[in-house]
Design an enzyme around this catalytic site. Structure first.
Site, PDB file in Angstrom:
ATOM      1  N   ASP A   1      49.138 -17.887  58.069  1.00 59.35           N
ATOM      2  CA  ASP A   1      48.457 -19.188  58.132  1.00 59.35           C
ATOM      3  C   ASP A   1      49.460 -20.303  58.429  1.00 59.35           C
ATOM      4  O   ASP A   1      50.632 -20.207  58.083  1.00 59.35           O
ATOM      5  CB  ASP A   1      47.745 -19.446  56.792  1.00 59.35           C
TER       6      ASP A   1
ATOM      7  N   ASN B   1      36.674 -17.327  61.556  1.00 60.69           N
ATOM      8  CA  ASN B   1      37.366 -18.013  62.657  1.00 60.69           C
ATOM      9  C   ASN B   1      36.513 -18.083  63.924  1.00 60.69           C
ATOM     10  O   ASN B   1      36.799 -18.891  64.818  1.00 60.69           O
ATOM     11  CB  ASN B   1      38.713 -17.353  62.967  1.00 60.69           C
TER      12      ASN B   1
HETATM   13  C1  IPE Z   1      42.849 -17.119  57.261  1.00 60.85           C
HETATM   14  O1  IPE Z   1      43.282 -18.368  57.704  1.00 60.85           O
HETATM   15  C2  IPE Z   1      42.578 -16.235  58.427  1.00 60.85           C
HETATM   16  C3  IPE Z   1      43.745 -15.878  59.225  1.00 60.85           C
HETATM   17  C4  IPE Z   1      45.002 -16.130  58.949  1.00 60.85           C
HETATM   18  C5  IPE Z   1      43.444 -15.155  60.418  1.00 60.85           C
HETATM   19  P1  IPE Z   1      42.283 -19.588  57.815  1.00 60.85           P
HETATM   20  O2  IPE Z   1      43.116 -20.766  58.178  1.00 60.85           O
HETATM   21  O3  IPE Z   1      41.159 -19.266  58.704  1.00 60.85           O
HETATM   22  O4  IPE Z   1      41.754 -19.699  56.319  1.00 60.85           O
HETATM   23  P2  IPE Z   1      41.046 -20.894  55.553  1.00 60.85           P
HETATM   24  O5  IPE Z   1      39.942 -21.364  56.442  1.00 60.85           O
HETATM   25  O6  IPE Z   1      42.082 -21.964  55.351  1.00 60.85           O
HETATM   26  O7  IPE Z   1      40.594 -20.315  54.261  1.00 60.85           O
HETATM   27  C1  IPE Z   2      46.400 -19.195  61.242  1.00 64.42           C
HETATM   28  O1  IPE Z   2      46.770 -20.486  61.515  1.00 64.42           O
HETATM   29  C2  IPE Z   2      45.988 -18.452  62.476  1.00 64.42           C
HETATM   30  C3  IPE Z   2      44.547 -18.213  62.569  1.00 64.42           C
HETATM   31  C4  IPE Z   2      43.666 -18.449  61.664  1.00 64.42           C
HETATM   32  C5  IPE Z   2      44.073 -17.660  63.824  1.00 64.42           C
HETATM   33  P1  IPE Z   2      45.707 -21.671  61.488  1.00 64.42           P
HETATM   34  O2  IPE Z   2      45.191 -21.834  62.877  1.00 64.42           O
HETATM   35  O3  IPE Z   2      44.702 -21.459  60.443  1.00 64.42           O
HETATM   36  O4  IPE Z   2      46.656 -22.888  61.126  1.00 64.42           O
HETATM   37  P2  IPE Z   2      46.307 -24.103  60.170  1.00 64.42           P
HETATM   38  O5  IPE Z   2      45.876 -23.532  58.848  1.00 64.42           O
HETATM   39  O6  IPE Z   2      45.228 -24.882  60.835  1.00 64.42           O
HETATM   40  O7  IPE Z   2      47.597 -24.849  60.063  1.00 64.42           O
HETATM   41 MG    MG Z   3      44.589 -22.002  58.475  1.00 62.14          MG
END
Ligand code: IPE
Ligand code: IPE
Ligand code: MG
Length: 251
Positions: A21, A69
């Site tokens: 993340d 996602n």
């Molecule tokens: C969790 O990250 C899913 C992945 C890393 C693929 P998210 O950024 O989607 O999670 P939330 O929405 O903060 O819980």
């Molecule tokens: C995790 O990074 C990757 C995926 C969920 C695909 P994020 O895209 O959630 O990054 P933040 O949480 O917005 O910084």
């Molecule tokens: Mg995230």
């Protein structure tokens, strides 16, 4: 003494799961597009897979795209799907060379056909790899996986293949997407959040959790070593007392 030297190589977690993340925030801090954060994140996947293999980790499960996602802006979803194709194409030769076997968990039928086909080809091309299993969670959520397993068992019971009273936790686990894998010993989440976001709810029952504020694009071998050292300083009691665990260790 370097961080690597502080690791007891006899007690490295066999299976590490990572919620990668922070790509978006990493990009935002640099005035870049979120997709550039994901692009950098892909390079880290390459690095950490090889670092984990060097340390003797047998399986690395990476949460790359959750069921939730799919609700992101279409442009970001498209960029992520394109990145999977690009990443698979770029990485497959090196994976074959380095003994990295690909596996995928998740509802991949929701992904564009091209992505599904590339993933399938990479799974086949890397099938002989024995150094480490790179298990990508794509279009994955634990509630999807658990309800899917329940559906399958219900169907088998209705068809008379199994009896409802035969269903135990072993049988249930064998219908999950991770049936071939051991449960993760260590879960790492980067990016500062301390939540599980619908990841491996069943399999993480006795995993050790490690949270770091580092964004995934900043995660490196040193970060991985720190997480492993932290893991090695914990006592996994599985419901028993500390005394029981220690006396078992001596036997
Ligand atoms: C969790 O990250 C899913 C992945 C890393 C693929 P998210 O950024 O989607 O999670 P939330 O929405 O903060 O819980
Ligand atoms: C995790 O990074 C990757 C995926 C969920 C695909 P994020 O895209 O959630 O990054 P933040 O949480 O917005 O910084
Ligand atoms: Mg995230």
């Amino acid at each position: 003494m370097s961080l690597v030297e502080k690791i007891d190589l006899q007690r490295v977690p066999r299976h590490i799961a990572i919620i990668m993340d922070g790509n978006g925030r990493w990009a935002k801090e640099r005035n870049l597009d979120r997709s550039q954060g994901h692009r950098k994140g892909l390079d880290i996947v390459h690095e950490i897979t090889n670092d984990a293999a060097d340390l003797g980790v047998e399986c690395l499960t990476l949460y790359a795209f959750s069921t939730e996602n799919w609700n992101r802006p279409q442009a970001e979803v498209d960029a992520l799907m394109a990145l999977v194709v690009y990443g698979i194409e770029r990485e497959t030769p090196g994976m074959i060379e380095n003994g990295v076997r690909l596996s995928v968990i998740g509802d991949t039928s929701r992904m564009p056909l091209e992505v599904q086909q590339r993933l399938q080809k990479c799974i086949e091309d890397t099938a002989a790899g024995t150094r480490i299993t790179l298990n990508l969670a794509l279009s994955y959520s634990a509630r999807w996986e658990i309800t899917h397993a329940a559906q399958q068992l219900a169907q088998e019971a209705a068809q008379g293949i199994i009896k409802p009273e035969e269903i135990d936790d072993k049988m249930f686990a064998s219908r999950l997407t991770t049936a071939q894998l051991s449960d993760p010993d260590l879960l790492i989440r980067t990016g500062g959040e301390q939540r599980i976001s619908n990841f491996l709810l069943w399999q993480l029952s006795y995993a050790e959790f490690y949270f770091t504020d580092e964004y995934w694009p900043d995660f490196n071998k040193e970060s991985l070593c720190k997480a492993i050292i932290d893991f090695q300083n914990r006592e996994r009691r599985y419901g028993k007392t500390s005394e029981q665990v220690q006396s078992n260790d001596q036997v």
